[in-house]
Write a protein that holds these residues in place. Sequence first.
Motif, mmCIF file in Angstrom:
data_model
loop_
_atom_site.group_PDB
_atom_site.id
_atom_site.type_symbol
_atom_site.label_atom_id
_atom_site.label_comp_id
_atom_site.label_asym_id
_atom_site.label_seq_id
_atom_site.Cartn_x
_atom_site.Cartn_y
_atom_site.Cartn_z
ATOM 1 N N UNK A 245 -7.488 8.563 5.758
ATOM 2 C CA UNK A 245 -8.075 9.523 6.699
ATOM 3 C C UNK A 245 -7.142 9.829 7.865
ATOM 4 N N UNK A 246 -6.240 8.898 8.183
ATOM 5 C CA UNK A 246 -5.291 9.123 9.278
ATOM 6 C C UNK A 246 -4.069 9.921 8.825
ATOM 7 N N UNK A 247 -3.849 9.980 7.492
ATOM 8 C CA UNK A 247 -2.673 10.661 6.970
ATOM 9 C C UNK A 247 -1.504 9.727 6.699
ATOM 10 N N UNK A 248 -1.681 8.426 6.932
ATOM 11 C CA UNK A 248 -0.604 7.462 6.691
ATOM 12 C C UNK A 248 -0.464 7.133 5.208
ATOM 13 N N UNK A 249 -1.481 7.467 4.434
ATOM 14 C CA UNK A 249 -1.487 7.208 3.004
ATOM 15 C C UNK A 249 -2.058 8.438 2.322
ATOM 16 N N UNK A 250 -1.383 8.972 1.303
ATOM 17 C CA UNK A 250 -1.912 10.161 0.631
ATOM 18 C C UNK A 250 -3.276 9.871 -0.002
ATOM 19 N N UNK B 208 0.802 -1.226 0.000
ATOM 20 C CA UNK B 208 0.000 0.000 0.000
ATOM 21 C C UNK B 208 0.833 1.274 0.000
ATOM 22 N N UNK B 209 2.089 1.199 0.405
ATOM 23 C CA UNK B 209 2.947 2.381 0.437
ATOM 24 C C UNK B 209 2.648 3.322 1.585
ATOM 25 N N UNK B 210 2.102 2.790 2.658
ATOM 26 C CA UNK B 210 1.754 3.627 3.816
ATOM 27 C C UNK B 210 3.003 4.027 4.590
ATOM 28 N N UNK C 167 -5.683 -7.817 7.883
ATOM 29 C CA UNK C 167 -6.100 -8.562 6.693
ATOM 30 C C UNK C 167 -7.601 -8.408 6.453
ATOM 31 N N UNK C 168 -8.399 -8.493 7.513
ATOM 32 C CA UNK C 168 -9.848 -8.333 7.363
ATOM 33 C C UNK C 168 -10.196 -6.940 6.849
ATOM 34 N N UNK C 169 -9.506 -5.917 7.344
ATOM 35 C CA UNK C 169 -9.745 -4.552 6.859
ATOM 36 C C UNK C 169 -9.334 -4.407 5.396
ATOM 37 N N UNK C 170 -8.227 -5.055 5.015
ATOM 38 C CA UNK C 170 -7.783 -5.017 3.627
ATOM 39 C C UNK C 170 -8.812 -5.688 2.720
ATOM 40 N N UNK C 171 -9.265 -6.872 3.112
ATOM 41 C CA UNK C 171 -10.215 -7.626 2.289
ATOM 42 C C UNK C 171 -11.576 -6.950 2.188
ATOM 43 N N UNK C 172 -11.982 -6.225 3.227
ATOM 44 C CA UNK C 172 -13.281 -5.539 3.205
ATOM 45 C C UNK C 172 -13.223 -4.217 2.443
ATOM 46 N N UNK C 173 -11.998 -3.762 2.134
ATOM 47 C CA UNK C 173 -11.843 -2.482 1.453
ATOM 48 C C UNK C 173 -11.806 -1.295 2.394
ATOM 49 N N UNK C 174 -11.786 -1.550 3.691
ATOM 50 C CA UNK C 174 -11.806 -0.463 4.685
ATOM 51 C C UNK C 174 -10.420 0.031 5.078
ATOM 52 N N UNK C 175 -9.369 -0.724 4.762
ATOM 53 C CA UNK C 175 -8.033 -0.361 5.220
ATOM 54 C C UNK C 175 -7.509 0.895 4.537
ATOM 55 N N UNK C 176 -7.599 0.953 3.226
ATOM 56 C CA UNK C 176 -7.043 2.089 2.492
ATOM 57 C C UNK C 176 -7.701 3.410 2.910
ATOM 58 N N UNK C 177 -9.044 3.495 2.980
ATOM 59 C CA UNK C 177 -9.658 4.745 3.450
ATOM 60 C C UNK C 177 -9.263 5.103 4.882
ATOM 61 N N UNK D 55 1.793 -8.518 15.605
ATOM 62 C CA UNK D 55 1.889 -7.068 15.692
ATOM 63 C C UNK D 55 0.708 -6.458 16.431
ATOM 64 N N UNK D 56 0.947 -5.286 16.953
ATOM 65 C CA UNK D 56 -0.092 -4.468 17.569
ATOM 66 C C UNK D 56 -0.144 -3.191 16.729
ATOM 67 N N UNK D 57 -1.219 -3.043 15.948
ATOM 68 C CA UNK D 57 -1.281 -1.987 14.938
ATOM 69 C C UNK D 57 -2.278 -0.912 15.346
ATOM 70 N N UNK D 58 -1.844 0.328 15.248
ATOM 71 C CA UNK D 58 -2.655 1.499 15.606
ATOM 72 C C UNK D 58 -2.707 2.425 14.396
ATOM 73 N N UNK D 59 -3.903 2.775 13.979
ATOM 74 C CA UNK D 59 -4.082 3.701 12.851
ATOM 75 C C UNK D 59 -4.962 4.855 13.309
ATOM 76 N N UNK D 60 -4.462 6.066 13.119
ATOM 77 C CA UNK D 60 -5.214 7.244 13.530
ATOM 78 C C UNK D 60 -5.527 7.247 15.018
ATOM 79 N N UNK D 61 -4.618 6.700 15.810
ATOM 80 C CA UNK D 61 -4.802 6.679 17.264
ATOM 81 C C UNK D 61 -5.670 5.549 17.772
ATOM 82 N N UNK D 62 -6.188 4.716 16.878
ATOM 83 C CA UNK D 62 -7.070 3.625 17.289
ATOM 84 C C UNK D 62 -6.408 2.276 17.057
ATOM 85 N N UNK D 63 -6.616 1.383 17.999
ATOM 86 C CA UNK D 63 -6.070 0.032 17.912
ATOM 87 C C UNK D 63 -6.948 -0.777 16.965
#
Length: 152
Positions: A113-118, A33-35, A99-109, A66-74
């Motif tokens: 929205x967090x600024x990790x991906x343009x 994804x290039x994040x 993986x579930x977020x990637x497959x559902x299409x929710x990961x990229x948005x 891993x323990x992953x946090x995006x936009x301040x949320x676990x």
Amino acid sequence: QIDTYIADNSCVMFSFSSCPYCLKAKNILIDQLGATVKVVELDVDKSVGYPLRAELGRRTGRTSVPSIWIGGKFIGGCNDGPVAVTGDGIQQSKAGGLVALLESGDLKPLLESSGALPIPKRAEKGINVVQSVRPFAFFALPVVLYAISSYY
């Protein structure tokens, strides 16, 4: 220190350098994804990493990485989401994880929205905006041009 990592970075992954799930998560986030991801390797300096891992366990109900946090949320780990504790103290995994977020299409948005991906720019009136060009495109272009020129 965990609060600082989370507050100062759009996406943070607490990781072990040789963990296969951590490697898979890094591959998805960074390579595919290039994040922009702040990776904190908990096993490099154990005197710092192990207390951080214990604190993550207190906050999230799990010490696995891993323990992953995006936009301040676990968001969970690679293949599993955050843990919910029921009234009787039983831990149940909520749907989620990278993986579930990637497959559902929710990961990229979520990353955008967090600024990790343009956020991709929109095309204006018939102008196509190229977001990225894969390296193989440079090798494929001469083949396509040759095929077109041989046709005519």
